[in-house]
Enzyme design. Sequence first.
Site, PDB file in Angstrom:
ATOM      1  N   HIS A  46       0.818  -1.217   0.000  1.00  9.03           N
ATOM      2  CA  HIS A  46       0.000   0.000   0.000  1.00  9.03           C
ATOM      3  C   HIS A  46       0.852   1.267   0.000  1.00  9.03           C
ATOM      4  O   HIS A  46       0.337   2.363  -0.228  1.00  9.03           O
ATOM      5  CB  HIS A  46      -0.915  -0.009   1.221  1.00  9.03           C
ATOM      6  CG  HIS A  46      -2.331   0.370   0.936  1.00  9.03           C
ATOM      7  ND1 HIS A  46      -2.886   0.400  -0.333  1.00  9.03           N
ATOM      8  CD2 HIS A  46      -3.346   0.760   1.774  1.00  9.03           C
ATOM      9  CE1 HIS A  46      -4.147   0.776  -0.260  1.00  9.03           C
ATOM     10  NE2 HIS A  46      -4.447   0.999   0.998  1.00  9.03           N
TER      11      HIS A  46
ATOM     12  N   ASN B  72      -6.865   6.319   3.650  1.00  9.56           N
ATOM     13  CA  ASN B  72      -8.277   6.572   3.338  1.00  9.56           C
ATOM     14  C   ASN B  72      -8.665   8.040   3.400  1.00  9.56           C
ATOM     15  O   ASN B  72      -9.751   8.414   2.944  1.00  9.56           O
ATOM     16  CB  ASN B  72      -9.173   5.764   4.275  1.00  9.56           C
ATOM     17  CG  ASN B  72      -9.040   4.269   4.052  1.00  9.56           C
ATOM     18  OD1 ASN B  72      -8.257   3.818   3.226  1.00  9.56           O
ATOM     19  ND2 ASN B  72      -9.800   3.494   4.794  1.00  9.56           N
TER      20      ASN B  72
ATOM     21  N   ASP C  76      -0.600   2.498  -5.381  1.00  8.04           N
ATOM     22  CA  ASP C  76      -0.532   1.070  -5.665  1.00  8.04           C
ATOM     23  C   ASP C  76      -1.779   0.583  -6.392  1.00  8.04           C
ATOM     24  O   ASP C  76      -2.861   1.126  -6.218  1.00  8.04           O
ATOM     25  CB  ASP C  76      -0.360   0.289  -4.361  1.00  8.04           C
ATOM     26  CG  ASP C  76      -1.494   0.564  -3.372  1.00  8.04           C
ATOM     27  OD1 ASP C  76      -1.609   1.718  -2.911  1.00  8.04           O
ATOM     28  OD2 ASP C  76      -2.283  -0.356  -3.076  1.00  8.04           O
TER      29      ASP C  76
ATOM     30  N   ASN D  74      -9.009   3.329  -1.980  1.00  6.32           N
ATOM     31  CA  ASN D  74      -9.629   4.278  -1.050  1.00  6.32           C
ATOM     32  C   ASN D  74      -8.919   5.624  -0.972  1.00  6.32           C
ATOM     33  O   ASN D  74      -9.561   6.647  -0.744  1.00  6.32           O
ATOM     34  CB  ASN D  74      -9.722   3.655   0.350  1.00  6.32           C
ATOM     35  CG  ASN D  74     -10.783   2.576   0.427  1.00  6.32           C
ATOM     36  OD1 ASN D  74     -11.789   2.632  -0.276  1.00  6.32           O
ATOM     37  ND2 ASN D  74     -10.549   1.581   1.268  1.00  6.32           N
TER      38      ASN D  74
END
Length: 197
Positions: free
Chosen positions: A29, A76, A101, A122
């Site tokens: 991530h 997020n 990513d 997100n």
Amino acid sequence: MFFKSKGSTFDWLIVGLGNPGLQYAETRHNAGFMVADRLAEKYGCNFNKNKHNAIFGECNIKESRVLLAKPQTYMNLSGKAVVEIANFYKIPIENIIVIFDDISLDVGRIRVRRKGSHGGHNGMKDIIELMGSDEIARIKVGVGKKPHPEYDLKDWVLGKFPKDQQAELQKAIDNACDAVGVIVSSGVDKAMNRYNG
């Protein structure tokens, strides 16, 4: 809300997405952070500003003045930092590049896009919602798909790359950095033609 005219001392805002904290370093991530760090090394950028919910610095890329940022809000909520920096420095939306990513791309591959949906990411979803537009250039860095459908997505993206993928990962990071240079100097279309194989 967003500036469409010149008036900023900076030409571009480049944002690498990831999660702050040592426990997230080198995870899938955080591919966007990895690219931002490589860009910083390549162009002599120090992340010496810590405000607007991000750490960021400035450098020159291909004769353009650039702000290079890593949001510190956790993935997020990435949009908050992007909106605040863009507004404060009067950087128009067409001069923002987001790097993140992508589980739909194999490790070693990147994909450049001029605009588009968040694709289930997100961080990008929050940026699009807060910016009020999906017309944001982005560079996706492949991290590979889950090994099987039942595998927990959160565990997958917060996992680290195995040793046998490091060479391909580094190639993708280098290509993403090069793609940033092409976008800044020659436009998104040229970068898409060169790197979307």
